[in-house]
Design a protein around this motif. Structure first.
Motif, PDB file in Angstrom:
ATOM      1  N   ARG A 168       0.853  -1.198   0.000  1.00 48.24           N
ATOM      2  CA  ARG A 168       0.000   0.000   0.000  1.00 48.24           C
ATOM      3  C   ARG A 168       0.884   1.241   0.000  1.00 48.24           C
ATOM      4  O   ARG A 168       1.846   1.315   0.764  1.00 48.24           O
ATOM      5  N   LEU A 169       0.524   2.177  -0.818  1.00 48.59           N
ATOM      6  CA  LEU A 169       1.381   3.350  -1.026  1.00 48.59           C
ATOM      7  C   LEU A 169       0.608   4.629  -0.733  1.00 48.59           C
ATOM      8  O   LEU A 169      -0.492   4.833  -1.257  1.00 48.59           O
ATOM      9  N   PHE A 170       1.190   5.486   0.098  1.00 47.29           N
ATOM     10  CA  PHE A 170       0.670   6.834   0.330  1.00 47.29           C
ATOM     11  C   PHE A 170       1.429   7.769  -0.594  1.00 47.29           C
ATOM     12  O   PHE A 170       2.656   7.892  -0.468  1.00 47.29           O
ATOM     13  N   LEU A 171       0.751   8.401  -1.530  1.00 51.20           N
ATOM     14  CA  LEU A 171       1.406   9.218  -2.554  1.00 51.20           C
ATOM     15  C   LEU A 171       1.105  10.697  -2.308  1.00 51.20           C
ATOM     16  O   LEU A 171      -0.016  11.163  -2.502  1.00 51.20           O
ATOM     17  N   ASN A 172       2.127  11.410  -1.851  1.00 50.26           N
ATOM     18  CA  ASN A 172       2.008  12.849  -1.574  1.00 50.26           C
ATOM     19  C   ASN A 172       3.296  13.504  -2.027  1.00 50.26           C
ATOM     20  O   ASN A 172       4.380  12.990  -1.751  1.00 50.26           O
ATOM     21  N   GLY A 173       3.221  14.580  -2.768  1.00 47.45           N
ATOM     22  CA  GLY A 173       4.441  15.234  -3.252  1.00 47.45           C
ATOM     23  C   GLY A 173       4.305  16.732  -3.256  1.00 47.45           C
ATOM     24  O   GLY A 173       3.434  17.301  -2.587  1.00 47.45           O
ATOM     25  N   ALA A 174       5.166  17.368  -4.018  1.00 51.82           N
ATOM     26  CA  ALA A 174       5.207  18.826  -4.045  1.00 51.82           C
ATOM     27  C   ALA A 174       3.929  19.402  -4.644  1.00 51.82           C
ATOM     28  O   ALA A 174       3.256  18.759  -5.446  1.00 51.82           O
ATOM     29  N   GLY A 175       3.634  20.622  -4.262  1.00 51.98           N
ATOM     30  CA  GLY A 175       2.521  21.354  -4.850  1.00 51.98           C
ATOM     31  C   GLY A 175       2.955  22.014  -6.160  1.00 51.98           C
ATOM     32  O   GLY A 175       3.974  21.647  -6.753  1.00 51.98           O
ATOM     33  N   ALA A 176       2.194  23.019  -6.589  1.00 49.94           N
ATOM     34  CA  ALA A 176       2.469  23.695  -7.866  1.00 49.94           C
ATOM     35  C   ALA A 176       3.818  24.392  -7.817  1.00 49.94           C
ATOM     36  O   ALA A 176       4.185  24.994  -6.814  1.00 49.94           O
ATOM     37  N   GLN A 177       4.551  24.287  -8.899  1.00 45.20           N
ATOM     38  CA  GLN A 177       5.878  24.899  -9.017  1.00 45.20           C
ATOM     39  C   GLN A 177       5.841  25.998 -10.072  1.00 45.20           C
ATOM     40  O   GLN A 177       5.079  25.906 -11.042  1.00 45.20           O
ATOM     41  N   PRO A 178       6.725  26.979  -9.950  1.00 38.71           N
ATOM     42  CA  PRO A 178       6.844  27.984 -11.018  1.00 38.71           C
ATOM     43  C   PRO A 178       7.609  27.411 -12.202  1.00 38.71           C
ATOM     44  O   PRO A 178       8.773  27.691 -12.417  1.00 38.71           O
ATOM     45  N   ALA A 179       6.937  26.508 -12.939  1.00 40.06           N
ATOM     46  CA  ALA A 179       7.599  25.786 -14.027  1.00 40.06           C
ATOM     47  C   ALA A 179       6.978  26.159 -15.364  1.00 40.06           C
ATOM     48  O   ALA A 179       5.785  26.460 -15.440  1.00 40.06           O
ATOM     49  N   ASP A 180       7.790  26.116 -16.417  1.00 37.35           N
ATOM     50  CA  ASP A 180       7.255  26.308 -17.761  1.00 37.35           C
ATOM     51  C   ASP A 180       6.585  25.009 -18.200  1.00 37.35           C
ATOM     52  O   ASP A 180       7.102  23.936 -17.953  1.00 37.35           O
ATOM     53  N   GLY A 181       5.445  25.101 -18.882  1.00 37.61           N
ATOM     54  CA  GLY A 181       4.790  23.896 -19.402  1.00 37.61           C
ATOM     55  C   GLY A 181       4.166  23.086 -18.282  1.00 37.61           C
ATOM     56  O   GLY A 181       3.685  23.628 -17.294  1.00 37.61           O
ATOM     57  N   GLU A 182       4.186  21.764 -18.463  1.00 42.42           N
ATOM     58  CA  GLU A 182       3.505  20.863 -17.525  1.00 42.42           C
ATOM     59  C   GLU A 182       4.133  20.939 -16.132  1.00 42.42           C
ATOM     60  O   GLU A 182       5.346  21.026 -15.985  1.00 42.42           O
ATOM     61  N   GLN A 183       3.284  20.874 -15.114  1.00 39.29           N
ATOM     62  CA  GLN A 183       3.774  20.848 -13.741  1.00 39.29           C
ATOM     63  C   GLN A 183       4.623  19.588 -13.492  1.00 39.29           C
ATOM     64  O   GLN A 183       4.205  18.484 -13.877  1.00 39.29           O
ATOM     65  N   PRO A 184       5.798  19.722 -12.828  1.00 40.17           N
ATOM     66  CA  PRO A 184       6.651  18.549 -12.585  1.00 40.17           C
ATOM     67  C   PRO A 184       5.927  17.414 -11.862  1.00 40.17           C
ATOM     68  O   PRO A 184       6.227  16.243 -12.069  1.00 40.17           O
ATOM     69  N   MET A 185       4.951  17.750 -11.017  1.00 40.99           N
ATOM     70  CA  MET A 185       4.266  16.687 -10.261  1.00 40.99           C
ATOM     71  C   MET A 185       3.574  15.687 -11.193  1.00 40.99           C
ATOM     72  O   MET A 185       3.411  14.523 -10.842  1.00 40.99           O
ATOM     73  N   VAL A 186       3.175  16.132 -12.382  1.00 44.34           N
ATOM     74  CA  VAL A 186       2.465  15.212 -13.284  1.00 44.34           C
ATOM     75  C   VAL A 186       3.410  14.106 -13.729  1.00 44.34           C
ATOM     76  O   VAL A 186       3.100  12.916 -13.621  1.00 44.34           O
ATOM     77  N   ARG A 187       4.582  14.516 -14.217  1.00 43.35           N
ATOM     78  CA  ARG A 187       5.587  13.528 -14.646  1.00 43.35           C
ATOM     79  C   ARG A 187       6.006  12.643 -13.462  1.00 43.35           C
ATOM     80  O   ARG A 187       6.045  11.420 -13.569  1.00 43.35           O
ATOM     81  N   GLN A 188       6.276  13.273 -12.324  1.00 45.42           N
ATOM     82  CA  GLN A 188       6.770  12.534 -11.159  1.00 45.42           C
ATOM     83  C   GLN A 188       5.756  11.501 -10.676  1.00 45.42           C
ATOM     84  O   GLN A 188       6.076  10.321 -10.487  1.00 45.42           O
ATOM     85  N   GLN A 189       4.522  11.936 -10.483  1.00 43.16           N
ATOM     86  CA  GLN A 189       3.543  11.024  -9.876  1.00 43.16           C
ATOM     87  C   GLN A 189       3.054   9.969 -10.859  1.00 43.16           C
ATOM     88  O   GLN A 189       2.773   8.832 -10.462  1.00 43.16           O
ATOM     89  N   LYS A 190       2.977  10.319 -12.160  1.00 44.90           N
ATOM     90  CA  LYS A 190       2.603   9.278 -13.135  1.00 44.90           C
ATOM     91  C   LYS A 190       3.661   8.179 -13.146  1.00 44.90           C
ATOM     92  O   LYS A 190       3.340   6.991 -13.217  1.00 44.90           O
ATOM     93  N   SER A 191       4.935   8.546 -13.088  1.00 45.09           N
ATOM     94  CA  SER A 191       5.978   7.518 -13.143  1.00 45.09           C
ATOM     95  C   SER A 191       5.998   6.698 -11.857  1.00 45.09           C
ATOM     96  O   SER A 191       6.282   5.497 -11.873  1.00 45.09           O
ATOM     97  N   ILE A 192       5.644   7.316 -10.724  1.00 42.61           N
ATOM     98  CA  ILE A 192       5.563   6.545  -9.471  1.00 42.61           C
ATOM     99  C   ILE A 192       4.403   5.549  -9.556  1.00 42.61           C
ATOM    100  O   ILE A 192       4.528   4.392  -9.136  1.00 42.61           O
ATOM    101  N   ILE A 193       3.289   5.967 -10.115  1.00 39.12           N
ATOM    102  CA  ILE A 193       2.137   5.057 -10.266  1.00 39.12           C
ATOM    103  C   ILE A 193       2.525   3.887 -11.176  1.00 39.12           C
ATOM    104  O   ILE A 193       2.224   2.717 -10.870  1.00 39.12           O
ATOM    105  N   ASP A 194       3.223   4.180 -12.269  1.00 40.24           N
ATOM    106  CA  ASP A 194       3.665   3.100 -13.167  1.00 40.24           C
ATOM    107  C   ASP A 194       4.615   2.142 -12.430  1.00 40.24           C
ATOM    108  O   ASP A 194       4.525   0.924 -12.591  1.00 40.24           O
ATOM    109  N   ALA A 195       5.511   2.712 -11.636  1.00 40.26           N
ATOM    110  CA  ALA A 195       6.449   1.872 -10.871  1.00 40.26           C
ATOM    111  C   ALA A 195       5.697   1.039  -9.839  1.00 40.26           C
ATOM    112  O   ALA A 195       6.073  -0.110  -9.555  1.00 40.26           O
ATOM    113  N   ALA A 196       4.626   1.600  -9.283  1.00 41.96           N
ATOM    114  CA  ALA A 196       3.827   0.854  -8.298  1.00 41.96           C
ATOM    115  C   ALA A 196       3.139  -0.342  -8.963  1.00 41.96           C
ATOM    116  O   ALA A 196       3.062  -1.428  -8.384  1.00 41.96           O
TER     117      ALA A 196
END
Ligand SMILES: NC(=O)c1ccc[n+]([C@@H]2O[C@H](COP(=O)([O-])OP(=O)(O)OC[C@H]3O[C@@H](n4cnc5c(N)ncnc54)[C@H](OP(=O)(O)O)[C@@H]3O)[C@@H](O)[C@H]2O)c1
Length: 265
Positions: A34-62
């Protein structure tokens, strides 16, 4: 139970890893059911928010690691196309729902902790600043979010469900300023800015113009009352009422005093 942290000093039962280091995530997920998935909030980033890439890849790894269930921290009423965290969490939620994993999603309202971490915006003269107008927000204590996650991670309830988590009362910024005044023993005023003034203030603090605009527009959008409802989810999941703002301030008096005096220097 173990946590993934970037800094060893922040954990007790932990693994050191980074969402941007896939090998560390694979190692962290070995033997996890069982995994509790919590990460950074919105970042001042260009384009897609980093959390999207990060959390999608964690879900795939899970999925690859054979995890059975994920409890994810999202944001209050995450919506497709929303600016910053709302739209980013919505994308991650869709990815999780399509992953084949068991899932529960927590959509908390604003964190009371924002007022002791600096995100609650004290001005240099010790007042509160924002573009909230008369909007009310049913802020929640992170301890209640954690209690909900613990209940979901240790039981079977809530699979395939999304929970809107709020504190017990909706407060305007003027009301919050009154509560801060009592807690700090001095007058804290709420200084309301227009959206343009808030954008200027945020860019003067060094935030990129687009990020500043997104934050200001989202803040102003609360005027429609979207963040004011209270829900019974904390009580339903944990059996206890969510903490009030007064209880939160009493429990964190030292941190609040330190932040408020630092911001006045
Ligand atoms: N703040 C709010 O009012 C609010 C309201 C509703 C929902 N949310 C959502 O709740 C979540 C947490 O918000 P927050 O305000 O607590 O965010 P935060 O202060 O940015 O904390 C994020 C946590 O994620 C960790 N983290 C960040 N990047 C990481 C990386 N690359 N690898 C591993 N860990 C990483 C941080 O670790 P370190 O300690 O190492 O920095 C920290 O513990 C976010 O998804 C946010 O969108 C926030």
């Amino acid at each position: 139970m173990r946590a993934l942290v970037r800094d060893e000093a922040k954990g007790r039962e932990f693994l050191v890893g980074d969402f941007d280091d896939p090998a560390s995530i694979v190692a962290a997920l070995a033997g996890v059911d069982r995994l509790f998935l919590n990460g950074a909030g919105a970042q001042p980033a260009d384009g897609e928010q980093p959390m999207v890439r990060q959390q999608k890849s964690i879900i795939d790894a899970a999925v690859a690691a054979g995890v059975e269930r994920v409890v994810k921290v999202s944001v209050w009423q995450a919506r497709e196309g929303e600016r910053l965290a709302g739209g980013a969490h919505w994308q991650i939620e869709q990815h999780l729902k399509a992953s084949g994993l068991g899932w529960s999603i927590l959509q908390p309202n604003g964190f009371m902790q924002n007022f002791i971490t600096g995100q609650g915006s004290f001005t240099a003269d010790g007042n509160l600043v924002g573009a909230y107008g008369d909007a009310a927000v049913s802020y929640i204590d992170c301890a209640d979010i954690a209690a909900c996650a613990a209940a979901l991670l240790t039981g079977r309830a809530g699979d395939g469900e999304t929970f809107l988590l709020s504190g017990p009362e909706a407060l305007t910024y003027a009301q919050i300023a009154e509560k801060l005044s009592v807690a700090l023993g001095r007058t804290v005023r709420y200084v309301n800015l227009t959206v343009d003034e808030l954008i200027a203030a945020l860019t003067a603090q060094g935030l990129p113009p687009q990020f500043a605009e997104d934050v200001a527009v989202l803040t102003q959008g609360l005027a429609g009352g979207i963040a004011a409802p209270t829900t019974t989810a904390v009580r339903d999941l944990t059996g206890h009422s969510p903490r009030t703002f007064d209880e939160f301030l009493a429990a964190h008096h030292g941190a609040l005093t330190a932040l408020a005096s630092a911001s006045r220097r």
